[in-house]
Write a protein that holds these residues in place. Structure first.
Motif, PDB file in Angstrom:
ATOM      1  N   ASN A 266      35.828  52.881  46.601  1.00 22.33           N
ATOM      2  CA  ASN A 266      36.100  51.224  46.360  1.00 22.33           C
ATOM      3  C   ASN A 266      38.229  50.977  46.651  1.00 22.33           C
ATOM      4  O   ASN A 266      37.992  51.380  46.706  1.00 22.33           O
ATOM      5  N   GLU A 267      38.287  50.137  47.717  1.00 21.09           N
ATOM      6  CA  GLU A 267      39.495  49.066  47.670  1.00 21.09           C
ATOM      7  C   GLU A 267      39.571  48.093  47.200  1.00 21.09           C
ATOM      8  O   GLU A 267      38.452  47.281  46.766  1.00 21.09           O
ATOM      9  N   THR A 268      41.258  47.997  47.241  1.00 25.06           N
ATOM     10  CA  THR A 268      41.532  46.932  46.624  1.00 25.06           C
ATOM     11  C   THR A 268      42.676  45.660  47.493  1.00 25.06           C
ATOM     12  O   THR A 268      43.301  47.074  48.286  1.00 25.06           O
ATOM     13  N   PHE A 269      42.692  44.795  47.599  1.00 25.30           N
ATOM     14  CA  PHE A 269      43.957  43.812  48.490  1.00 25.30           C
ATOM     15  C   PHE A 269      44.219  42.489  46.715  1.00 25.30           C
ATOM     16  O   PHE A 269      43.062  42.362  46.121  1.00 25.30           O
ATOM     17  N   THR A 270      45.634  42.014  46.997  1.00 23.85           N
ATOM     18  CA  THR A 270      45.542  40.638  46.201  1.00 23.85           C
ATOM     19  C   THR A 270      45.384  39.538  47.147  1.00 23.85           C
ATOM     20  O   THR A 270      45.836  39.230  48.841  1.00 23.85           O
ATOM     21  N   VAL A 271      44.831  38.213  46.227  1.00 25.83           N
ATOM     22  CA  VAL A 271      45.267  37.797  47.595  1.00 25.83           C
ATOM     23  C   VAL A 271      46.277  36.112  46.950  1.00 25.83           C
ATOM     24  O   VAL A 271      45.771  36.614  45.318  1.00 25.83           O
ATOM     25  N   SER A 272      47.264  35.443  46.468  1.00 23.57           N
ATOM     26  CA  SER A 272      48.762  35.587  45.888  1.00 23.57           C
ATOM     27  C   SER A 272      48.343  33.483  46.323  1.00 23.57           C
ATOM     28  O   SER A 272      48.760  33.793  47.023  1.00 23.57           O
ATOM     29  N   THR A 290      38.302  43.465  44.815  1.00 26.38           N
ATOM     30  CA  THR A 290      37.732  45.165  45.124  1.00 26.38           C
ATOM     31  C   THR A 290      36.289  45.085  46.493  1.00 26.38           C
ATOM     32  O   THR A 290      35.944  44.048  46.627  1.00 26.38           O
ATOM     33  N   ILE A 291      36.772  45.653  47.269  1.00 31.04           N
ATOM     34  CA  ILE A 291      36.098  45.707  48.731  1.00 31.04           C
ATOM     35  C   ILE A 291      35.523  47.553  48.172  1.00 31.04           C
ATOM     36  O   ILE A 291      35.949  48.507  47.917  1.00 31.04           O
ATOM     37  N   ASN A 292      33.618  46.935  48.012  1.00 29.12           N
ATOM     38  CA  ASN A 292      33.260  47.964  47.244  1.00 29.12           C
ATOM     39  C   ASN A 292      32.693  49.330  48.576  1.00 29.12           C
ATOM     40  O   ASN A 292      31.685  48.752  49.190  1.00 29.12           O
TER      41      ASN A 292
END
Length: 404
Positions: A266-272, A290-292
């Motif tokens: 799993n990997e993550t990125f943010t949107v602000s 979260t990209i599962n």
């Protein structure tokens, strides 16, 4: 030679300074001389005061410019705001500011104040206010109240200023201007602080909400940033502007996802959100996506069995697809009805799948205790995967079949 004499301005000889007259003499070759005017401390809060010193009756030279000097006695007695900034909710009736005098005076001290527009507008956001603050003898703190107005618009945080001027019997200190922020009740937020999406999805969709419909357009900017996911290989860098037309309260942002063919877990990125227009930012203004991972490590079965007389039990751990990079996962045993040390040996370790491998085994030593007892169980749990995610089953139950 040249004569000099002092004269009052706003300072008074005898209470603020000493009347001084005299003659300055330049001996042959001299070009600079000093005059010393004694100052007096009268114990009053008076503000800055001035007096003058004038030259006259020169001998063997003429008078140039300046021939009169103004001396300013800077007051130690000051009037200030208690703070340079104040925040108040949009629904408040008024903004209250504290004005302070640094020491009590034996006489009345006054100062004028006036409001000025910042991003807030007098008449729609607050009421124009001017007036005089008076400190009676002995007083050191006073308040100013500026009425606020609710115009029914979604505007975001807005500011106006209140400035002090024209002090009497004291001087102005710092801060003499205060900025008042009217915190908007009108807010833009994400619908949630976290979102999850499968790795095979084309895009991640996030919902942006406005807490109340507006009669005017409302906009907010957004931008992505890396977490453990990397723009360009896991998702597409995205920036833009969300626009709520009058009456709208919900919009969606779509962030394209990329499949890089790696087993990564799993990997993550943010949107602000940022730079709102005609509304303020609420919470959450940042969302984590979260990209599962579809790349999973599992046991080959959720249950295994072994005879008590066996020296060990073997469990198979599988990777659903071969990876181009090493993949690891930790494992550990724990008691079920079986007891470590008498029925089996506690086992922990790391399983490593080298590039191209998809199957590995774990060995759990079994202890034959020669005691007649029921079948017993041990639990083996996978954890902390690297370069892949845990799938199901990630926990296996091992039954030790009694042979006594």
């Amino acid at each position: 030679t040249v004569e000099y004499a002092t004269s009052d301005g706003t300072a008074t000889a005898g209470s603020d300074y000493t009347t001084s007259t005299g003659t300055v003499t330049f001996d042959p070759g001299q070009t600079s001389k000093t005059i010393s005017i004694p100052l007096l401390e009268d114990g009053l809060l008076e503000g800055n005061e001035t007096f003058t010193v004038s030259l006259s009756s020169p001998s063997n030279a003429g008078l140039g410019t300046p021939a009169t000097a103004t001396v300013t006695i800077n007051a130690n007695d000051t009037i200030t705001f208690s703070a340079s900034t104040l925040s108040v909710g949009e629904n408040a009736a008024a903004a209250t500011l504290t004005v302070r005098l640094n020491a009590a005076s034996a006489q009345s001290v006054t100062v004028e104040y006036a409001t000025g527009d910042g991003t807030a507008t007098a008449g729609s956001d607050y009421t124009t206010s001017t007036g005089t603050v008076t400190f009676d003898p002995g007083q050191t703190s006073k308040t100013i109240s500026i009425p606020l107005l609710e115009d029914g618009l979604l505007e975001g945080n807005e500011t106006f200023t209140v400035s002090l001027s024209s002090p009497s019997n004291a001087g102005l200190g710092t801060p003499a201007t205060a900025t008042v922020t009217i915190n908007a009740n009108d807010t833009i937020t994400f619908s949630a602080s976290t979102y999850s999406v499968g790795e095979n999805a084309a895009a991640a969709a996030l919902t942006v909400r406005l807490n109340a419909a507006s009669a005017q357009p409302v906009t907010v900017e957004y931008a992505t940033s890396n977490g453990t996911a990397t723009a360009g290989s896991d998702y597409t860098t995205s920036t833009g502007t969300v626009t709520f037309d009058p009456g709208q309260t919900s919009k969606t942002i779509s962030i394209p996802l990329l499949e890089d063919g790696l087993l990564e877990g799993n990997e993550t990125f943010t949107v602000s959100l940022s730079s709102p227009n005609n509304a303020g930012l609420g919470t959450p203004a940042t969302a984590t996506v979260t990209i599962n991972a579809n790349d999973t490590i599992t046991f080959s079965a959720s249950t295994y069995s072994v005879q008590e007389s066996a020296t060990s039990a073997t469990l198979t751990v599988r990777l659903n697809a071969a990876s181009a990079q090493p993949v690891t996962v930790e494992y550990a045993t724990s008691n079920g009805t079986a007891t470590a040390g008498s029925d089996y040996t506690t086992s922990t370790g790391t399983v490593t799948f080298d590039p191209g491998q998809t199957s590995k085994t774990i060995s759990v030593p079994i202890i034959n205790d020669t005691t007649d007892e029921p079948n017993e169980t041990v639990t083996i749990t996978l954890s902390n995967p690297a370069n892949a995610a845990l799938g199901s089953p990630g926990v296996a139950t091992l039954t030790i079949v009694d042979n006594d």
